[in-house]
Design a protein around this motif. Structure first.
Motif, PDB file in Angstrom:
ATOM      1  N   LEU A   1      95.696 -22.549 -22.023  1.00  0.00           N
ATOM      2  CA  LEU A   1      96.414 -21.640 -21.122  1.00  0.00           C
ATOM      3  C   LEU A   1      96.082 -21.913 -19.657  1.00  0.00           C
ATOM      4  O   LEU A   1      95.696 -21.021 -18.902  1.00  0.00           O
ATOM      5  N   GLU A   2      96.252 -23.149 -19.260  1.00  0.00           N
ATOM      6  CA  GLU A   2      96.061 -23.540 -17.866  1.00  0.00           C
ATOM      7  C   GLU A   2      97.243 -24.386 -17.418  1.00  0.00           C
ATOM      8  O   GLU A   2      97.870 -25.097 -18.213  1.00  0.00           O
ATOM      9  N   MET A   3      97.554 -24.299 -16.130  1.00  0.00           N
ATOM     10  CA  MET A   3      98.586 -25.121 -15.522  1.00  0.00           C
ATOM     11  C   MET A   3      98.003 -25.638 -14.214  1.00  0.00           C
ATOM     12  O   MET A   3      97.795 -24.871 -13.272  1.00  0.00           O
ATOM     13  N   ALA A   4      97.687 -26.932 -14.179  1.00  0.00           N
ATOM     14  CA  ALA A   4      96.927 -27.458 -13.047  1.00  0.00           C
ATOM     15  C   ALA A   4      97.311 -28.892 -12.738  1.00  0.00           C
ATOM     16  O   ALA A   4      97.705 -29.660 -13.617  1.00  0.00           O
ATOM     17  N   LEU A   5      97.185 -29.253 -11.477  1.00  0.00           N
ATOM     18  CA  LEU A   5      97.320 -30.625 -11.008  1.00  0.00           C
ATOM     19  C   LEU A   5      96.042 -31.027 -10.296  1.00  0.00           C
ATOM     20  O   LEU A   5      95.313 -30.173  -9.771  1.00  0.00           O
ATOM     21  N   LEU A   6      95.778 -32.338 -10.266  1.00  0.00           N
ATOM     22  CA  LEU A   6      94.624 -32.881  -9.549  1.00  0.00           C
ATOM     23  C   LEU A   6      95.147 -33.570  -8.291  1.00  0.00           C
ATOM     24  O   LEU A   6      95.673 -34.698  -8.360  1.00  0.00           O
TER      25      LEU A   6
ATOM     26  N   GLU B   1     102.529 -23.766  -4.809  1.00  0.00           N
ATOM     27  CA  GLU B   1     103.935 -23.687  -4.437  1.00  0.00           C
ATOM     28  C   GLU B   1     104.784 -24.648  -5.268  1.00  0.00           C
ATOM     29  O   GLU B   1     105.899 -24.315  -5.679  1.00  0.00           O
ATOM     30  N   ALA B   2     104.257 -25.847  -5.503  1.00  0.00           N
ATOM     31  CA  ALA B   2     105.003 -26.831  -6.295  1.00  0.00           C
ATOM     32  C   ALA B   2     105.208 -26.343  -7.719  1.00  0.00           C
ATOM     33  O   ALA B   2     106.307 -26.484  -8.292  1.00  0.00           O
ATOM     34  N   LEU B   3     104.190 -25.742  -8.312  1.00  0.00           N
ATOM     35  CA  LEU B   3     104.305 -25.260  -9.690  1.00  0.00           C
ATOM     36  C   LEU B   3     105.214 -24.036  -9.776  1.00  0.00           C
ATOM     37  O   LEU B   3     105.942 -23.859 -10.764  1.00  0.00           O
ATOM     38  N   ARG B   4     105.210 -23.187  -8.758  1.00  0.00           N
ATOM     39  CA  ARG B   4     106.126 -22.042  -8.746  1.00  0.00           C
ATOM     40  C   ARG B   4     107.579 -22.515  -8.653  1.00  0.00           C
ATOM     41  O   ARG B   4     108.468 -22.011  -9.349  1.00  0.00           O
ATOM     42  N   LEU B   5     107.819 -23.493  -7.781  1.00  0.00           N
ATOM     43  CA  LEU B   5     109.165 -24.025  -7.638  1.00  0.00           C
ATOM     44  C   LEU B   5     109.594 -24.741  -8.927  1.00  0.00           C
ATOM     45  O   LEU B   5     110.757 -24.667  -9.344  1.00  0.00           O
TER      46      LEU B   5
ATOM     47  N   LEU C   1     113.285 -21.660 -23.347  1.00  0.00           N
ATOM     48  CA  LEU C   1     111.926 -21.120 -23.375  1.00  0.00           C
ATOM     49  C   LEU C   1     111.612 -20.451 -22.042  1.00  0.00           C
ATOM     50  O   LEU C   1     111.897 -21.004 -20.976  1.00  0.00           O
ATOM     51  N   GLN C   2     110.993 -19.298 -22.107  1.00  0.00           N
ATOM     52  CA  GLN C   2     110.729 -18.505 -20.909  1.00  0.00           C
ATOM     53  C   GLN C   2     109.547 -19.059 -20.114  1.00  0.00           C
ATOM     54  O   GLN C   2     108.688 -19.766 -20.635  1.00  0.00           O
ATOM     55  N   ALA C   3     109.505 -18.698 -18.834  1.00  0.00           N
ATOM     56  CA  ALA C   3     108.401 -19.107 -17.961  1.00  0.00           C
ATOM     57  C   ALA C   3     107.100 -18.479 -18.453  1.00  0.00           C
ATOM     58  O   ALA C   3     107.088 -17.434 -19.122  1.00  0.00           O
ATOM     59  N   THR C   4     105.981 -19.110 -18.113  1.00  0.00           N
ATOM     60  CA  THR C   4     104.684 -18.687 -18.649  1.00  0.00           C
ATOM     61  C   THR C   4     104.020 -17.593 -17.827  1.00  0.00           C
ATOM     62  O   THR C   4     103.244 -16.814 -18.361  1.00  0.00           O
ATOM     63  N   GLY C   5     104.293 -17.560 -16.536  1.00  0.00           N
ATOM     64  CA  GLY C   5     103.594 -16.617 -15.673  1.00  0.00           C
ATOM     65  C   GLY C   5     102.178 -17.044 -15.336  1.00  0.00           C
ATOM     66  O   GLY C   5     101.418 -16.283 -14.742  1.00  0.00           O
ATOM     67  N   LEU C   6     101.799 -18.283 -15.701  1.00  0.00           N
ATOM     68  CA  LEU C   6     100.460 -18.776 -15.390  1.00  0.00           C
ATOM     69  C   LEU C   6     100.331 -19.081 -13.899  1.00  0.00           C
ATOM     70  O   LEU C   6     101.304 -19.461 -13.240  1.00  0.00           O
TER      71      LEU C   6
ATOM     72  N   LEU D   1     105.770 -34.199 -10.702  1.00  0.00           N
ATOM     73  CA  LEU D   1     104.644 -34.018 -11.616  1.00  0.00           C
ATOM     74  C   LEU D   1     104.408 -32.543 -11.921  1.00  0.00           C
ATOM     75  O   LEU D   1     103.976 -32.188 -13.018  1.00  0.00           O
ATOM     76  N   ALA D   2     104.711 -31.668 -10.952  1.00  0.00           N
ATOM     77  CA  ALA D   2     104.576 -30.225 -11.190  1.00  0.00           C
ATOM     78  C   ALA D   2     105.585 -29.759 -12.239  1.00  0.00           C
ATOM     79  O   ALA D   2     105.264 -28.913 -13.095  1.00  0.00           O
ATOM     80  N   VAL D   3     106.811 -30.307 -12.208  1.00  0.00           N
ATOM     81  CA  VAL D   3     107.811 -29.939 -13.216  1.00  0.00           C
ATOM     82  C   VAL D   3     107.348 -30.380 -14.604  1.00  0.00           C
ATOM     83  O   VAL D   3     107.490 -29.636 -15.587  1.00  0.00           O
ATOM     84  N   ARG D   4     106.778 -31.580 -14.701  1.00  0.00           N
ATOM     85  CA  ARG D   4     106.257 -32.044 -15.990  1.00  0.00           C
ATOM     86  C   ARG D   4     105.148 -31.122 -16.489  1.00  0.00           C
ATOM     87  O   ARG D   4     105.117 -30.762 -17.675  1.00  0.00           O
ATOM     88  N   GLU D   5     104.242 -30.752 -15.613  1.00  0.00           N
ATOM     89  CA  GLU D   5     103.138 -29.873 -16.015  1.00  0.00           C
ATOM     90  C   GLU D   5     103.662 -28.506 -16.436  1.00  0.00           C
ATOM     91  O   GLU D   5     103.223 -27.936 -17.450  1.00  0.00           O
ATOM     92  N   ALA D   6     104.612 -27.958 -15.674  1.00  0.00           N
ATOM     93  CA  ALA D   6     105.171 -26.645 -16.007  1.00  0.00           C
ATOM     94  C   ALA D   6     105.942 -26.695 -17.325  1.00  0.00           C
ATOM     95  O   ALA D   6     105.917 -25.734 -18.104  1.00  0.00           O
ATOM     96  N   ALA D   7     106.621 -27.815 -17.595  1.00  0.00           N
ATOM     97  CA  ALA D   7     107.348 -27.951 -18.862  1.00  0.00           C
ATOM     98  C   ALA D   7     106.374 -28.007 -20.033  1.00  0.00           C
ATOM     99  O   ALA D   7     106.595 -27.376 -21.078  1.00  0.00           O
ATOM    100  N   HIS D   8     105.296 -28.789 -19.886  1.00  0.00           N
ATOM    101  CA  HIS D   8     104.262 -28.815 -20.924  1.00  0.00           C
ATOM    102  C   HIS D   8     103.708 -27.406 -21.175  1.00  0.00           C
ATOM    103  O   HIS D   8     103.584 -26.969 -22.325  1.00  0.00           O
ATOM    104  N   ALA D   9     103.347 -26.717 -20.086  1.00  0.00           N
ATOM    105  CA  ALA D   9     102.755 -25.387 -20.222  1.00  0.00           C
ATOM    106  C   ALA D   9     103.722 -24.426 -20.898  1.00  0.00           C
ATOM    107  O   ALA D   9     103.335 -23.638 -21.774  1.00  0.00           O
ATOM    108  N   ARG D  10     104.996 -24.500 -20.522  1.00  0.00           N
ATOM    109  CA  ARG D  10     106.000 -23.616 -21.121  1.00  0.00           C
ATOM    110  C   ARG D  10     106.104 -23.864 -22.624  1.00  0.00           C
ATOM    111  O   ARG D  10     106.209 -22.928 -23.423  1.00  0.00           O
ATOM    112  N   LEU D  11     106.068 -25.120 -23.013  1.00  0.00           N
ATOM    113  CA  LEU D  11     106.183 -25.457 -24.432  1.00  0.00           C
ATOM    114  C   LEU D  11     104.979 -24.956 -25.219  1.00  0.00           C
ATOM    115  O   LEU D  11     105.121 -24.325 -26.272  1.00  0.00           O
TER     116      LEU D  11
END
Length: 484
Positions: A215-220, A103-107, A118-123, A242-252
């Protein structure tokens, strides 16, 4: 074989070989299981002394006698990383934690949409335990560290070999390959130790700025909770930031497909060019005691075998650090823009992350000492300021367009003077355009070739006045000579 004053005893009539004791201490001193020492001794050309072999090959069978790809024992690195990751509290991820992370990564993706082109990844967002992080990233760790790891392992193996007495070298016989693998085994253990320790510090798959998992988007979740200790910030806010940071990295990394290879390639090139100072290793070998594995491991952990950087490597490292800073600065700027109106604690969390990334944790320092490679964006703040300036000048789309090609990326000079980036780029493009125009004119035959004065048919050179023409002073010289 009889006991001598220089040969330690087992407490009975059988002497204890120094190399056997070293291997026994190194590998924990457990038994050999179902392996027949006599048959193994016969195959290896060693004396048939079951008591000696029982010690010498305790657990060494799996590490030394098995074939491995290259001088580094990656299987041992993997096993040790998993063991260290599980040494602390590493419970399996619960279904509730998985839902919260997803949920955090979707938000986070929704918050990022208005602040980047840059568009969302859909991961699919994932929640990992430390062990799962090790499994997902070990292949990339191997790729990043193998060039320098091989050099260090060979150097360590040579140092161990130099310290063995001549009679022991001859006694090893057909088992000498085990000794050759000793350096790779010890280095594998130390590398696994460092990776396992890192698994207790990272909070996401891209926490160190490099896409360790493809091609992964994950938190621990366990480490996210640890990150928030003592911050007096709601756990949900920390997870979302931290989810926003991870999603930004993944998007890039997903939307700029050349970037992952660019970063990993830069790290590999840096590692391949590292120079191992064999003179330094030889000096160390004089004091290195093969029967003291703790001393060998301490030498590794303290960076005794850390490669020395040449001037060329220092230049390569500067380019690598600039690239890492650009990635982290972009993510830092986007995360701040996406969360500043959503999370009251965004500014405090931003500063916490900045300091954490700039200094690195204990595991990062251990990894750096081991392989001579730092993955910290020392110029994160300057890079964030550059991206902010580009957004102000060009807008979101213009700023993100910089990622279209590696040749467009800012340099270390641009980090020194962010506001001068556009002017420097304009001058560079103008210079390139002039060169292109000149080359095209030359290819089209647009340039006149100098005339040959010896050629009777050659015409006047440029700047000569034709016969009969008037000079600027109004005089006329039919012979082509100026009047006095």
């Amino acid at each position: 074989m009889t006991s001598t004053p220089n040969t330690p005893s087992n407490g009975d009539d059988s002497p204890q070989d120094p190399l056997a004791e070293m291997l026994k201490n190194l590998m924990g001193g457990q038994g050999m299981g179902d392996i027949d020492p006599a048959e193994l001794a016969k195959a290896a050309g060693l004396p048939n002394d079951p008591a000696l072999l029982q010690q010498m090959f305790s657990q060494v069978q799996a590490m030394m006698s098995s074939s491995s790809e290259g001088p580094v024992n990656w299987q041992l690195a993997h096993e040790n990383a998993r063991r260290v990751a599980a040494a602390g509290s590493d419970p399996s991820v619960t279904s509730a934690q998985s839902r919260a992370i997803d949920e955090a990564l979707r938000l986070a993706e929704l918050w990022l949409d208005p602040v980047t082109d840059l568009q969302a990844t859909g991961l699919i967002g994932r929640a990992w335990s430390r062990a799962e992080w090790v499994e997902a990233t070990l292949g990339t760790w191997k790729r990043l560290t193998e060039p320098v790891a091989n050099s260090i392992a060979n150097a360590l193996s040579d140092a161990l070999t130099q310290q063995l007495p001549e009679e022991m070298k001859s006694m090893m016989g057909g088992a000498s390959s085990m000794l050759q693998n000793m350096g790779g085994a010890i280095f594998g253990m130390q590398l696994g130790q460092a990776i396992g320790a890192l698994s207790a510090e990272v909070v996401s798959s891209t926490d160190i700025g490099v896409p360790l998992a493809d091609l992964e988007m994950a938190l621990l979740p366990g480490n996210v909770a640890k990150f928030g200790e003592g911050l007096s910030v709601p756990e949900n806010d920390i997870r979302l930031y931290l989810a926003v940071r991870e999603a930004a990295h993944a998007r890039l990394f997903v939307q700029v497909p050349w970037l992952r290879g660019h970063l990993l390639g830069a790290i590999e090139a840096y590692a391949r060019g590292i120079h191992i100072d064999m003179g330094r290793i030889e000096d160390l070998a004089r004091d290195l005691d093969p029967s003291n594995p703790e001393g060998i491991q301490e030498a590794l952990s303290q960076g005794v075998f850390t490669p020395e950087r040449t001037p060329a490597q220092s230049a390569a490292l500067e380019k690598l650090e600039t690239a890492l800073a650009l990635v982290e600065g972009w993510v830092d700027e986007l995360t701040a823009a996406a969360t500043e109106k959503m999370l009251p604690s965004a500014a405090a969390l931003r500063e916490t992350v900045r300091r954490r990334r700039a200094t690195g944790g204990p595991a990062e320092h251990a990894f750096s000492s081991l392989v001579g490679l730092e993955l910290r964006p020392r110029r994160l703040r300057e890079a964030a300021a550059l991206w902010a300036a580009l957004k102000e000048e060009r807008g979101i789309a213009g700023r993100d367009a910089i990622w279209h090609h590696p040749d467009l990326l800012p340099t270390a000079e641009d980090l020194d003077d962010p506001k001068g980036f556009t002017e420097r780029r304009r001058l560079a493009e103008a210079s390139d355009s002039e060169v292109d125009d000149a080359l095209q004119k030359l290819l089209n035959g647009g340039y006149d070739t100098p005339s040959d004065s010896s050629d009777p048919g050659a015409g006047p050179e440029a700047g000569d006045a034709p016969e009969g023409d008037s000079h600027e002073d109004g005089t006329e010289n039919g012979s082509g000579e100026a009047k006095a």
